[in-house]
Design a protein around this motif. Structure first.
Motif, PDB file in Angstrom:
ATOM      1  N   GLY A 192       0.780  -1.233   0.000  1.00 57.94           N
ATOM      2  CA  GLY A 192       0.000   0.000   0.000  1.00 57.94           C
ATOM      3  C   GLY A 192       0.806   1.274   0.000  1.00 57.94           C
ATOM      4  O   GLY A 192       0.235   2.371  -0.029  1.00 57.94           O
ATOM      5  N   ASN A 193       2.120   1.169   0.029  1.00 57.84           N
ATOM      6  CA  ASN A 193       2.973   2.360  -0.028  1.00 57.84           C
ATOM      7  C   ASN A 193       3.137   2.756  -1.492  1.00 57.84           C
ATOM      8  O   ASN A 193       4.134   2.431  -2.139  1.00 57.84           O
ATOM      9  CB  ASN A 193       4.334   2.094   0.620  1.00 57.84           C
ATOM     10  N   ILE A 194       2.161   3.480  -2.030  1.00 58.92           N
ATOM     11  CA  ILE A 194       2.155   3.757  -3.465  1.00 58.92           C
ATOM     12  C   ILE A 194       3.282   4.676  -3.890  1.00 58.92           C
ATOM     13  O   ILE A 194       3.641   4.728  -5.074  1.00 58.92           O
ATOM     14  CB  ILE A 194       0.795   4.336  -3.916  1.00 58.92           C
ATOM     15  N   GLN A 195       3.863   5.398  -2.939  1.00 64.32           N
ATOM     16  CA  GLN A 195       4.999   6.266  -3.282  1.00 64.32           C
ATOM     17  C   GLN A 195       6.261   5.463  -3.612  1.00 64.32           C
ATOM     18  O   GLN A 195       7.259   6.023  -4.066  1.00 64.32           O
ATOM     19  CB  GLN A 195       5.279   7.238  -2.135  1.00 64.32           C
ATOM     20  N   ALA A 196       6.190   4.148  -3.387  1.00 70.06           N
ATOM     21  CA  ALA A 196       7.325   3.287  -3.725  1.00 70.06           C
ATOM     22  C   ALA A 196       7.287   2.853  -5.179  1.00 70.06           C
ATOM     23  O   ALA A 196       8.085   2.019  -5.607  1.00 70.06           O
ATOM     24  CB  ALA A 196       7.345   2.063  -2.816  1.00 70.06           C
ATOM     25  N   GLY A 197       6.379   3.419  -5.937  1.00 63.61           N
ATOM     26  CA  GLY A 197       6.286   3.108  -7.359  1.00 63.61           C
ATOM     27  C   GLY A 197       6.178   4.378  -8.182  1.00 63.61           C
ATOM     28  O   GLY A 197       5.753   5.430  -7.683  1.00 63.61           O
ATOM     29  N   THR A 198       6.575   4.302  -9.445  1.00 67.37           N
ATOM     30  CA  THR A 198       6.415   5.421 -10.380  1.00 67.37           C
ATOM     31  C   THR A 198       5.905   4.872 -11.710  1.00 67.37           C
ATOM     32  O   THR A 198       6.248   3.746 -12.107  1.00 67.37           O
ATOM     33  CB  THR A 198       7.745   6.170 -10.632  1.00 67.37           C
ATOM     34  N   ILE A 199       5.095   5.674 -12.362  1.00 64.28           N
ATOM     35  CA  ILE A 199       4.550   5.298 -13.664  1.00 64.28           C
ATOM     36  C   ILE A 199       5.397   5.943 -14.748  1.00 64.28           C
ATOM     37  O   ILE A 199       5.650   7.149 -14.717  1.00 64.28           O
ATOM     38  CB  ILE A 199       3.087   5.747 -13.801  1.00 64.28           C
ATOM     39  N   ASP A 200       5.841   5.143 -15.678  1.00 57.73           N
ATOM     40  CA  ASP A 200       6.656   5.664 -16.772  1.00 57.73           C
ATOM     41  C   ASP A 200       6.159   5.068 -18.082  1.00 57.73           C
ATOM     42  O   ASP A 200       5.120   4.402 -18.123  1.00 57.73           O
ATOM     43  CB  ASP A 200       8.126   5.327 -16.553  1.00 57.73           C
ATOM     44  N   PHE A 201       6.904   5.313 -19.149  1.00 58.66           N
ATOM     45  CA  PHE A 201       6.531   4.812 -20.471  1.00 58.66           C
ATOM     46  C   PHE A 201       7.621   3.894 -21.000  1.00 58.66           C
ATOM     47  O   PHE A 201       8.818   4.177 -20.848  1.00 58.66           O
ATOM     48  CB  PHE A 201       6.299   5.969 -21.443  1.00 58.66           C
ATOM     49  N   LEU A 202       7.206   2.811 -21.603  1.00 60.91           N
ATOM     50  CA  LEU A 202       8.116   1.844 -22.190  1.00 60.91           C
ATOM     51  C   LEU A 202       7.943   1.882 -23.698  1.00 60.91           C
ATOM     52  O   LEU A 202       6.827   1.716 -24.206  1.00 60.91           O
ATOM     53  CB  LEU A 202       7.799   0.440 -21.656  1.00 60.91           C
ATOM     54  N   PHE A 203       9.034   2.109 -24.417  1.00 58.56           N
ATOM     55  CA  PHE A 203       8.998   2.228 -25.875  1.00 58.56           C
ATOM     56  C   PHE A 203       9.516   0.950 -26.511  1.00 58.56           C
ATOM     57  O   PHE A 203      10.569   0.441 -26.124  1.00 58.56           O
ATOM     58  CB  PHE A 203       9.835   3.418 -26.339  1.00 58.56           C
ATOM     59  N   SER A 204       8.766   0.447 -27.499  1.00 60.37           N
ATOM     60  CA  SER A 204       9.230  -0.760 -28.190  1.00 60.37           C
ATOM     61  C   SER A 204      10.493  -0.479 -28.992  1.00 60.37           C
ATOM     62  O   SER A 204      11.338  -1.353 -29.161  1.00 60.37           O
ATOM     63  CB  SER A 204       8.126  -1.311 -29.107  1.00 60.37           C
ATOM     64  N   ASP A 205      10.621   0.760 -29.486  1.00 63.01           N
ATOM     65  CA  ASP A 205      11.819   1.183 -30.215  1.00 63.01           C
ATOM     66  C   ASP A 205      11.988   2.681 -30.012  1.00 63.01           C
ATOM     67  O   ASP A 205      11.301   3.484 -30.655  1.00 63.01           O
ATOM     68  CB  ASP A 205      11.689   0.848 -31.705  1.00 63.01           C
ATOM     69  N   GLU A 206      12.880   3.053 -29.128  1.00 64.23           N
ATOM     70  CA  GLU A 206      13.029   4.465 -28.770  1.00 64.23           C
ATOM     71  C   GLU A 206      13.501   5.327 -29.934  1.00 64.23           C
ATOM     72  O   GLU A 206      13.331   6.544 -29.911  1.00 64.23           O
ATOM     73  CB  GLU A 206      14.006   4.611 -27.600  1.00 64.23           C
ATOM     74  N   GLN A 207      14.098   4.713 -30.948  1.00 66.39           N
ATOM     75  CA  GLN A 207      14.616   5.474 -32.083  1.00 66.39           C
ATOM     76  C   GLN A 207      13.599   5.607 -33.210  1.00 66.39           C
ATOM     77  O   GLN A 207      13.859   6.301 -34.200  1.00 66.39           O
ATOM     78  CB  GLN A 207      15.889   4.797 -32.630  1.00 66.39           C
ATOM     79  N   SER A 208      12.453   4.968 -33.083  1.00 65.70           N
ATOM     80  CA  SER A 208      11.457   5.017 -34.155  1.00 65.70           C
ATOM     81  C   SER A 208      10.830   6.397 -34.249  1.00 65.70           C
ATOM     82  O   SER A 208      10.829   7.178 -33.288  1.00 65.70           O
ATOM     83  CB  SER A 208      10.359   3.976 -33.912  1.00 65.70           C
ATOM     84  N   THR A 209      10.286   6.693 -35.407  1.00 62.57           N
ATOM     85  CA  THR A 209       9.609   7.983 -35.611  1.00 62.57           C
ATOM     86  C   THR A 209       8.428   8.128 -34.671  1.00 62.57           C
ATOM     87  O   THR A 209       8.196   9.211 -34.105  1.00 62.57           O
ATOM     88  CB  THR A 209       9.131   8.098 -37.072  1.00 62.57           C
ATOM     89  N   ILE A 210       7.667   7.056 -34.497  1.00 59.32           N
ATOM     90  CA  ILE A 210       6.497   7.111 -33.606  1.00 59.32           C
ATOM     91  C   ILE A 210       6.943   7.425 -32.179  1.00 59.32           C
ATOM     92  O   ILE A 210       6.324   8.251 -31.488  1.00 59.32           O
ATOM     93  CB  ILE A 210       5.705   5.790 -33.664  1.00 59.32           C
ATOM     94  N   ALA A 211       8.018   6.793 -31.724  1.00 61.73           N
ATOM     95  CA  ALA A 211       8.497   7.035 -30.362  1.00 61.73           C
ATOM     96  C   ALA A 211       8.928   8.489 -30.181  1.00 61.73           C
ATOM     97  O   ALA A 211       8.636   9.118 -29.158  1.00 61.73           O
ATOM     98  CB  ALA A 211       9.653   6.097 -30.045  1.00 61.73           C
ATOM     99  N   GLN A 212       9.607   9.042 -31.172  1.00 52.61           N
ATOM    100  CA  GLN A 212      10.077  10.421 -31.061  1.00 52.61           C
ATOM    101  C   GLN A 212       8.909  11.409 -31.028  1.00 52.61           C
ATOM    102  O   GLN A 212       8.924  12.379 -30.261  1.00 52.61           O
ATOM    103  CB  GLN A 212      11.022  10.726 -32.221  1.00 52.61           C
ATOM    104  N   LYS A 213       7.904  11.146 -31.845  1.00 52.26           N
ATOM    105  CA  LYS A 213       6.709  11.998 -31.809  1.00 52.26           C
ATOM    106  C   LYS A 213       5.965  11.813 -30.483  1.00 52.26           C
ATOM    107  O   LYS A 213       5.468  12.785 -29.888  1.00 52.26           O
ATOM    108  CB  LYS A 213       5.788  11.680 -32.980  1.00 52.26           C
ATOM    109  N   ALA A 214       5.863  10.565 -30.039  1.00 54.43           N
ATOM    110  CA  ALA A 214       5.158  10.280 -28.785  1.00 54.43           C
ATOM    111  C   ALA A 214       5.807  11.003 -27.616  1.00 54.43           C
ATOM    112  O   ALA A 214       5.112  11.479 -26.705  1.00 54.43           O
ATOM    113  CB  ALA A 214       5.129   8.781 -28.538  1.00 54.43           C
ATOM    114  N   GLN A 215       7.135  11.097 -27.628  1.00 55.91           N
ATOM    115  CA  GLN A 215       7.825  11.827 -26.562  1.00 55.91           C
ATOM    116  C   GLN A 215       7.346  13.271 -26.498  1.00 55.91           C
ATOM    117  O   GLN A 215       7.190  13.848 -25.415  1.00 55.91           O
ATOM    118  CB  GLN A 215       9.343  11.797 -26.792  1.00 55.91           C
ATOM    119  N   ASN A 216       7.100  13.871 -27.665  1.00 60.96           N
ATOM    120  CA  ASN A 216       6.602  15.252 -27.688  1.00 60.96           C
ATOM    121  C   ASN A 216       5.182  15.337 -27.151  1.00 60.96           C
ATOM    122  O   ASN A 216       4.831  16.282 -26.438  1.00 60.96           O
ATOM    123  CB  ASN A 216       6.672  15.806 -29.110  1.00 60.96           C
TER     124      ASN A 216
END
Length: 322
Positions: A213-237
């Motif tokens: 129940g200590n929710i501060q012990a977790g963080t929500i982030d994003f996982l990219f299937s390919d960080e160098q892809s065009t979709i990933a770069q646009k998604a970052q924006n």
């Protein structure tokens, strides 16, 4: 971010939209164009308006790629580059967004009609808030705001373009995006892409006390299937401009609940439940997962309920899948 999936075929919506936009009793855009072209205008402005007139159908219902091409062409015209008050006034009269958003202003062709046709029930930019359209025979009650993907201050001739009107929540449209410069070269357009499996929510657990129940012990982030892809770069924006990391950090309690569900409902337990209630409560494994998570998890349904993309990704991360 989730892809817009209209309740009606988008081609049918576009045909109706175009017909009503040009109708002399509804949108009146052809009539307004003729009125502006009949006036004594500077030659450079006249040429630019003639260009827009020749592209009118594409401006009104062209897909995002077509709109990008029109913008590139428009930017070569001196009149557009000078952007005089007289040109702005002409374009505002022709592509009258203020009239379009008035309640029941143009019966059958207005913001309520378009929002109802698209049927997008949650904001595609954030998937955090409902964007229902509600009206009855007597009154338009509520609808989503429309974000102009290409801002209408810079591109007033796209003010009532179907694919430039993105149904969205007030937070994303007014509080976050505002007049920020977007294009299909820099950002994901909701009519073309969602995050899908290219970009997934991911829970980082920094301490096992998260499960207690200590929710501060977790963080929500994003996982990219390919960080160098065009979709990933646009998604970052998109993630940056709509503050998705910051906003979703406020949903750790919800994520904690979904993680617990994922751990309780083991694959064996899921199989037993499905066998027990198949054909009565559940028609498919997806029905069972929706029951457990209280959310839609099929890609085609993600726009129906807030946090559905988050729910799908986190529960799959912890093994709860249909």
């Amino acid at each position: 971010m989730i892809k817009i999936q209209p309740k009606r075929p988008v081609g049918a919506i576009a045909n109706d939209f175009l017909s009503m936009a040009k109708d002399t009793r509804k949108g009146k855009i052809l009539l307004k164009f003729d009125q502006q072209l009949s006036q004594k205008l500077p030659a450079v402005q006249q040429r630019f308006l003639q260009f827009l007139y020749s592209k009118l159908d594409e401006i009104l219902i062209g897909d995002p790629d077509k709109l990008s091409q029109i913008i590139e062409e428009a930017e070569t015209y001196p009149a557009f580059q000078r952007n005089t008050k007289k040109l702005k006034a002409s374009l505002k009269k022709i592509f009258d967004y203020e009239l379009f958003i008035q309640k029941q202003s143009q019966k059958g062709w207005n913001a309520y009609w378009l929002a109802a046709q698209l049927g997008v029930d949650t904001c595609p930019y954030c998937n955090r808030l409902y964007t229902h359209t509600v009206s009855n025979e007597k009154k338009d009650i509520i609808r989503p705001q429309f974000d102009h993907f290409w801002d209408k201050a810079s591109y007033p001739f796209l003010a009532v373009s179907l694919y430039n009107l993105i149904p969205s929540c007030n937070v994303c449209n007014s509080n976050l995006k505002g007049k920020a410069k977007f294009s299909t070269d820099t950002h994901l357009h909701p009519h073309l892409h969602g995050f899908d499996n290219d970009v997934r929510f991911f829970l980082n657990i920094h301490d096992l006390s998260f499960f207690a129940g200590n929710i501060q012990a977790g963080t929500i982030d994003f996982l990219f299937s390919d960080e160098q892809s065009t979709i990933a770069q646009k998604a970052q924006n998109n993630i940056r401009d709509f503050k998705l990391r910051e906003l979703y950090a406020e949903h750790l309690d919800y994520v904690h609940e979904q993680v617990n569900r994922s751990l309780v409902y083991s694959p064996e337990y899921l199989d037993s439940l499905f066998k027990q209630f198949e054909g009565t409560l559940f028609r498919s494994q997806s029905d069972l997962i929706r029951f457990i998570t209280a959310s839609y998890v099929d890609d085609s349904d993600l726009q129906k309920r807030p946090l559905s993309k988050l729910t799908k990704d986190i529960t799959q991360q912890f093994g709860l899948e249909g």
